[in-house]
Design a protein around this motif. Structure first.
Motif: not given
Length: 446
Positions: A325, A327, A330, A332, A378-383
């Motif tokens: 992940c 996020a 980094t 988060k 909200w930390a998720c980037t939906s990648c």
């Protein structure tokens, strides 16, 4: 006769207790919303065969994949020996299948012993990886306490189980060679098992007949008791994935990763708005207005789909999702593994409450906020990195998306950065803060 009765009682209690707990888990999973995963049966069987049976995604990390394969194959193949032990226990016989299978029987038990040795080595290495090497994904915050104990406990149980197998086979080798075994007069002067024919005489060769019989019986009863213990431990452990990996991969989302799902009720309203011929004041068709109002997004476990809840029970807690992940890497707060563990914990809590207090039970808690925070969501980037990394096709992003949908559509909660972008899209048709007619001005700049 007494031993047969004792064995039969243990068998009924062992499988009965497992069935009871498995049924509770099934009821918990069915608390979720319905989702249709009955299409493309051929493709689903292919995915299940490659991912669950073939462990295709595990081999992205070859060393742990090979170690896991040793354990997995040993677990599957040893069920053949378990069938014989159950047949022996209910009939009062010993090595019931040996006389009819002959050399093939010796080959199969020898194959099981070789796999058991490989599993024994792999188990020690897995214990070392978890407790000595300090691999980061095994030492994150969500892995403290019971999850760590659970991971170690199942490995210790595996070592004990294998030890009982070699006590049983090794002592029986010595007894058989002396013409004292239950399995005497079945042919050769040795059972001839690949490992036990050497381990047995080395460890038990100097023992008396009574001691050998005791060791063999301890191994036999210990083996079956460990099997029953392991079976009934599974519903309380992450290792339930041994069973659930197959249905979970079969019911995988076959759509391309990144394809968004839309709520049917919202889509219907949008289509009506975009249809110039639609009558906004028309009465709904018969039965249409009687459907239960669905929450926008997910606040608690019953708002998720049954597949999301099956995912939660299938989670192996391996941490591949979290280690991939961006996020989390980094710094988060988001950990996709924690999302799945929290969902399972909440589902267990909610399911137990409903069974005890009835369908109107409300403990005043929810998955959102009490288990999973808005900051994590909200930390998720939906990648989709977590979805791609999971060895059993679990989809944490689906849960995250539904919970964010609830925050936006039900509670109008959006991070400041996103609020500005959403406002610009609504007013300007683009994420940027200028009018639609100015959007192409950059093209005319010199």
């Amino acid at each position: 006769m007494i031993s047969i009765i004792i064995f039969a009682v243990l068998l009924l209690v062992g499988f009965g207790f497992f069935a009871m707990n498995a049924n509770k888990i099934r009821a918990n999973i069915l608390m979720g919303r319905d989702v249709d995963r009955s299409d493309n049966k051929g493709e689903r069987l292919k995915v299940m065969t490659l991912i669950a049976l073939g462990q295709k995604k595990m081999f992205k990390r070859p060393i742990p994949a090979i170690l896991h394969l040793c354990l997995y194959v040993a677990f599957v193949i040893t069920q053949i020996e378990l069938i014989e032990i159950i047949a022996d226990g209910l009939s009062g016989e010993h090595r019931l299948f040996r006389s009819s299978l002959g050399g093939f029987y010796t080959f199969m038990i020898s194959f099981i012993e070789v796999l058991s040795v490989l599993a024994f080595v792999a188990t020690f290495l897995f214990l070392a990886r978890r407790n000595l090497l300090k691999i980061p994904r095994f030492n994150m915050k969500e892995m403290k306490g019971w999850p760590k104990v659970d991971g170690n406990l199942i490995l210790v149980m595996e070592l004990i189980l294998i030890t009982f197998i070699f006590m049983m086979n090794g002592a029986d080798e010595v007894l058989y060679a002396q013409g004292l075994s239950h399995a005497e007069n079945l042919g050769d002067q040795s059972l001839g098992f690949a490992i036990s024919q050497y381990v047995g005489p080395a460890l038990f060769g100097g023992m008396s007949e009574s001691s050998l019989i005791m060791v063999e019986r301890i191994g036999w009863w210990g083996h079956i008791l460990m099997v029953f213990t392991f079976l009934n431990y599974l519903p309380f452990s992450k290792h339930f994935h041994i069973i659930l990996a197959f249905p979970n991969t079969y019911f995988s989302n076959l759509n391309p990763q990144g394809k968004a799902t839309n709520m049917e009720a919202v889509m219907k309203e949008v289509k009506l708005m975009m249809d110039p011929d639609a009558d906004p004041y028309a009465m709904p068709e018969e039965g249409e207005g009687e459907a239960e109002v669905q929450r926008f997004g997910a606040k608690d476990v019953e708002d998720l789909s049954w597949k999301n809840l099956l995912d939660a029970y299938t989670c192996t807690e391996c941490g591949r999702c979290t280690s991939n992940c961006p996020a989390n890497r980094t710094g988060k707060l988001l950990s996709p593994r924690k999302i799945m563990m929290d969902t399972r914990d909440r589902l267990e809590e909610k399911g137990a409450g409903l069974r005890k207090n009835g369908k109107d039970y409300d403990d005043g808690k929810s998955l959102l906020n009490d288990y999973i925070t808005e900051e994590e969501l909200w930390a998720c980037t939906s990648c989709n990195a977590c979805v791609e990394a999971c060895p059993v096709n679990i989809d944490p992003l689906s849960i995250i998306t539904d919970m964010r949908r609830y925050l936006v559509m039900e509670e109008s909660k959006v991070p400041t950065e996103l609020a500005g972008m959403i406002s610009n899209i609504e007013n300007n048709g683009a994420p940027w803060q200028f009018s639609p007619e100015d959007r192409l001005n950059w093209r005319d700049e010199e």
